[in-house]
Design an enzyme around this catalytic site. Structure first.
Site, mmCIF file in Angstrom:
data_model
loop_
_atom_site.group_PDB
_atom_site.id
_atom_site.type_symbol
_atom_site.label_atom_id
_atom_site.label_comp_id
_atom_site.label_asym_id
_atom_site.label_seq_id
_atom_site.Cartn_x
_atom_site.Cartn_y
_atom_site.Cartn_z
ATOM 1 N N ARG A 104 0.855 -1.182 0.000
ATOM 2 C CA ARG A 104 0.000 0.000 0.000
ATOM 3 C C ARG A 104 0.892 1.233 0.000
ATOM 4 N NH1 ARG A 104 -2.847 3.326 3.710
ATOM 5 N NH2 ARG A 104 -4.940 3.807 2.988
ATOM 6 N N SER A 126 -12.354 -3.990 0.504
ATOM 7 C CA SER A 126 -12.603 -3.472 1.852
ATOM 8 C C SER A 126 -14.081 -3.202 2.047
ATOM 9 C CB SER A 126 -11.848 -2.145 2.066
ATOM 10 O OG SER A 126 -10.462 -2.331 2.017
ATOM 11 N N LYS A 151 -4.708 4.728 9.783
ATOM 12 C CA LYS A 151 -5.353 5.264 8.597
ATOM 13 C C LYS A 151 -6.124 6.519 8.994
ATOM 14 C CE LYS A 151 -7.719 3.433 4.551
ATOM 15 N NZ LYS A 151 -8.730 2.500 4.084
#
Lengths: 214, 214
Positions: B40, B109, B138
């Protein structure tokens, strides 16, 4: 055979469109004579970018104007674009060609004659050279290449070159006379009162310069 | 047949690795027992992202640990990844499947049971559900799903589910007992003093929880 025409090459910029929808600005500019469109989005999420790209592709298809996507091969694949335009920090043109295949149009940005020389063996169809003139459109723009630098790039490129950066009706003919095959513009179309009229005018200037040159 | 194991699923985060190279942290974690890696990168340019992804793929290949790329199908194609993980604002899973084909691993997700229900007919191989617990990793994380919400997602998913968000050795077993097939972790591995030992411990906990459950 891959066909594209660099004459009047629109590079999109959503903020410059003001309150207008990008799709409307692109459609107007294409109706006026834009010959190639590069969709450039630096802030959109991938899903939004794909949806926008599909809408633009749909608007351009009946006009026969090819669509390139800036940087993002994933978006290009998802929307059925005609190709991509990559910069020096985007995917390497060889990787892009391996993924998209021989039929895709692939363009590469070069900011110097050295980069044009380095790109001679890259599997790209055209080079975008600039910034030819000072520009406020791109915050991270390289030093100005100038018309003489553009001429050097044309001499080294071994393929068609489109000038970009600070180009509008006042200087489009000079760009052609320096050897470029066309003008890539951002604000001269996106920020125009009438993108259609602005595209028409640019196309006339490019054709006039080519007439003088030929 | 597509094979993947959600048991200990590493989602990378370069800043959390501190001064260490991401590739070293991933290699250590994989040596310790990580079963799946998702790369990511939200800040890297495309060329840098591709180069990093190739290095990670090369490190994981001999260990038989699959590599997924977050969001970017272009990077996944360029590096030969085993698949992608997409969020709700990334490319739609149906588009991703059309581009990558049936052999790719595709994860999605979901932040709520409603999203899990909506995803039932999507061509995805697993769901990542969370945040299960509060997390600082996040910045734009959704409200906490909790263990009961995770259980609801598992009941609706129709496919394996991995929990994510605030998961570490202290709560990994609870996540499995709520029905998840594994734990996806970011800081518990990227910020660990020894990613190898941390991975080993998590794998033991997951296996222990599964033993209790089975």
């Amino acid at each position: 055979m891959k066909r594209f025409d660099l004459s009047v090459y629109l590079v999109t910029d959503r903020p410059l469109c003001g309150g207008r929808a990008l799709i409307d600005v692109v459609a107007e500019a294409a109706a006026g004579g834009v010959t190639l469109v590069q969709l450039r989005e630096k802030e959109a999420g991938t899903r939004e970018f794909v949806e926008l790209a599909r809408a633009v592709k749909k608007a351009l298809a009946p006009l026969g104007v090819p669509l390139l996507v800036n940087d993002r091969l994933d978006v290009a694949l998802a929307c059925g674009a005609d190709g991509v335009h990559v910069g020096q920090s985007d995917m390497h043109p060889s990787d892009a060609r391996a993924i998209l295949g021989p039929g895709a149009i692939i363009g590469l940005s070069v900011e110097t004659p050295e980069l044009a020389r380095a790109a001679r063996d890259f599997p790209v169809d055209y080079l975008g050279a600039g910034p030819v003139f000072p520009t406020a459109t791109k915050a991270d723009a390289a030093p100005v290449l100038g018309l003489s630098g553009l001429g050097e790039v044309v001499g080294l490129a071994g393929r068609p070159v489109v000038g970009i950066g600070g180009i509008g009706p006042a200087n489009a003919m000079e760009v052609l006379r320096a050897g470029a095959h066309g003008v890539a513009v951002v604000s001269a179309l996106c920020a125009a009162f009438s993108p259609r009229e602005a595209a028409r005018e640019l196309l006339q200037l490019v054709r006039a310069a080519r007439g003088v040159q030929d």
